[in-house]
Design an enzyme around this catalytic site. Structure first.
Site, short mmCIF file in Angstrom:
data_model
loop_
_atom_site.label_atom_id
_atom_site.label_comp_id
_atom_site.label_asym_id
_atom_site.label_seq_id
_atom_site.Cartn_x
_atom_site.Cartn_y
_atom_site.Cartn_z
CB ALA B 236 -1.02 0.01 1.13
CG HIS B 237 -1.11 4.90 0.30
ND1 HIS B 237 -2.04 5.91 0.15
CD2 HIS B 237 -1.55 4.32 1.42
CE1 HIS B 237 -3.15 6.12 1.27
NE2 HIS B 237 -2.73 5.01 1.96
#
Lengths: 342, 342, 342
Positions: B236-237
């Site tokens: 994920a980011h």
């Protein structure tokens, strides 16, 4: 299609009007006049009284009597499955069987009546059987072979040296033959083990969207005949899957594990590497299989759903279960002493 | 290749015929005459007596004596890994290095000797290093940079502003730089937080098929040097992954979590967001990591596999473990009272 | 943009220099002069004293006083979200709105001002609304409809008969409308149930990279308005998801399950088929939902993280919890007997 024609397709018997016309299949709850539905689960039999369906596939004459039109078959669910192929919506035929934008290497060999979509890439020495259909954006690597009547939906990636049997269905985004995850540790970091095996897939296999099946390290990864694989399943290098096993979405099978025949593996299951799973094993959703299963049957792991507050207490208690067990043993001993005493 | 030549490649010593020719690598179980295999795990040493292999990579002279031809090396598994690159099957060379159907923006800058497959799209200001190979159907977004000797297999999607180091391998269907999952709740529903960061990937990184690495919200998502990522992993980011960590299939790492160096994360592991994981942490299959791990070591969660019937009883009991603990405490108290009494 | 202009966009009030120019957004930790950041969580308020940020979005005047420039807004996180769209980096405009390599069937209907990338394939009777943007390598199947202002990133696959509302965002590698996983068992193996339903997706839906949403068996799979779906999520046939629910990475929802509105489903959650989940239900990471949830609230399953050695003991004890419970009951009985005795 008339009920009479449909009854012939499924070896059933019409109860009611043989000439009644069916335009579509539908669920028991939503079926309208002119539509055919099915009653597979006897616990929904009471719904027959209220259905607006034009006709229903049922198991027994006494069920058929509750509705105007019915087809009596031994297995209504199987009959429904067989009928679905007759209600697939028509597609506009392409102007040519091989789209002019397709890139087909001159050494590729194509069977009769293949359909190749836009931007498809067939690399050197690819072999396609008869009536193979490959939709837009698919790429098939060197020396890979795809058997008669296979269908690859858009944007499928097949690496080199993959062998696929007949009547396979491969959904968009699936990747067959990427490198297995193999590295040897060294002082300078991970050293790649180039994956020199291939993938061998039997007949009548369906592979879901964005599923990945890796090539073997030295030998092939092998998928048996009649295996059905759902979306986003990960099958690692050198896994062997026996005939007619079915694997639901997001399951993952680690390297070199061998799955038997007629197994069902539910969604989100993880099976670690180098295990053996017997025939007719069923594994429930999100189970972690961390040891071989040598007997047929159903297997599970995990814990029950709880409200989060309650679950926190459960999880905290579980973390201290070893202490609790010691305490219980001690209590038991003390109690026995007391009994002896008194 | 002769055993003598192979021994040179892996700094080993031939025991037997230096001129014996090897045509392929194979497993200990399946190797035939003319093939080379390896014995890495001493517990399989008894297999040496039965192998039909032409030669075996072994650790010690006493093992070499059990077979006609062997190469003695300090680390047979590492030696095997090094040799795999010499047995990759030859591929037919493309007619041109840049396929005429590739769409390369005039502002893109290409290094020497790049190979660009059919239908590849390179958007404005893309930069490719020397000897980069991009297979059919890949799309590389604006301003993204791909270092020397990288290989993108077919149908990889790289978004804009992604920076990739040297010698990277990206398997089919992986997506680098899609938006992180960021929304602010409002009365009218979720408001999108446009993801303005990029992705920065080090040297010698391998990314598996259908793996996704999201771009950062403001800062970059960062993958260190030598990191190996298997298929269908979700990163994920703003995740940061330290050098030489390895992540197996279907693992998922939520936003802003920082993973140390030399970690191994097994298949199906989930790590929630905003955590810190130290160097040299190992996490076993399908573990949920819900808090930071500040000490090296191996960590796990989950329950053991059981037959489903038995598992149901276990899960039901576990749900009442809090009551059971209360009962045990009460019993203990009563027992102590009894003791005092008597 | 000046602080004054920015304050107008978010209905905030400037504290400090209205003409101060902001060139970028940044995190509280990394923001530099000329950059705007936000303080959403009061527990980080002490960071205000040390930030080098040019300005900060804050909730209250007393916070604004700690820094030179601030914008006071009711909800700094929401204000930040709104501002992100004004800082998206500029892209080079394509030479033409419809790339010459795109394959658009003559029966397809395109709205005004659509942008179609290289190698895009639009099959017969596709309908695109106004300002739809479809990036390179996407394939849209027969009769599918995509509403105004939708954006499909590169290499998205949309099957036939999919209906998508307005303002949707679809990330690379997602697959919408592949066949649901439906087979009837027969003596000859699994018989495919052709999936005759479609997929219906509301307005303002975002779908992450490599996510899969299957078409329905007979009725449609339905995704409500404002639903946000992260990467690698699997949504099976005939699932219904209520408006404004959000589903994080690697979650999977099995067939025919109905999810309410305003739910949040964390990463790696699995929900089995044919369940009903009420509105405002929150499910924590990697939970298995094996029964319907009829009341709003937060729900979980699984066990706590432990060092692997300790975890092995816990798991072994748990497998014997049924025996332990029997033992405790017995002890309790014996103790009561002792008490009675005297």
């Amino acid at each position: 299609m008339s009920l009479g024609q449909i009854a012939t397709l499924v070896a059933g018997e019409v109860s009611g009007d043989r000439d009644y016309l069916i335009s579509a299949l539908a669920t028991l709850d939503s079926a309208e006049p002119g539509q055919l539905t099915f009653l597979a689960n006897p616990k929904y039999a009471s719904k027959l009284a209220h259905t607006r369906a034009g006709a229903v596939l049922v198991r027994a004459p006494e069920l058929a009597q509750q509705i105007e039109n019915a087809i009596i078959v031994a297995n209504p669910y199987l009959a429904f499955a067989i009928l679905t192929q007759h209600f697939i919506p028509d597609a506009v035929a392409p102007d040519t069987n091989i789209h002019p934008s397709a890139q087909i290497h001159p050494t590729a060999k194509l069977g009769d009546d293949v359909k190749i979509g836009a931007n498809v890439v067939l690399e050197p020495h690819v072999q396609l059987g008869n009536r193979v259909r490959i939709d837009a954006g698919c790429v098939v690597g060197e020396r890979s072979m795809i058997g008669d009547d296979c269908h690859l939906y858009a944007n499928v990636s097949i690496y080199h040296d993959v062998a696929i049997g007949e009547r396979g269905i491969f959904h968009s985004g699936c990747v067959i033959g990427a490198d297995g995850f193999g590295f040897a540790p060294s002082k300078e970091g991970w050293v790649k083990i180039h994956q020199l095996g291939g993938v061998s897939i039997g007949d009548d296999v369906e592979v879901g969207a964005n599923t990945t099946i890796d090539r073997g390290a030295l030998d092939d990864t092998r998928i048996g005949n009649g295996v059905k694989i759902d979306n986003q399943v990960q099958i690692a290098h050198n896994v062997v899957i026996g005939d007619n096993s079915a694997i639901a979405g997001c399951a993952a099978i680690a390297g070199s594990t061998q799955i038997g025949r007629h197994c069902t593996i539910a969604g989100g299951v993880g099976i670690i590497g180098h295990l053996t799973i017997a025939d007719h094993v069923h594994i429930t959703a999100m189970t972690l299989v961390s040891k071989s299963i040598l007997e047929a049957g159903s297997y599970s792991s995990g814990t029950a759903l709880e409200p989060t507050d309650k679950w926190r207490r459960t999880a905290a208690r579980l973390r201290r279960i070893d202490d609790m067990a010691t305490q219980v043993t001690q209590i038991d001993k003390q109690l026995k002493t007391l009994y002896k005493k008194g």
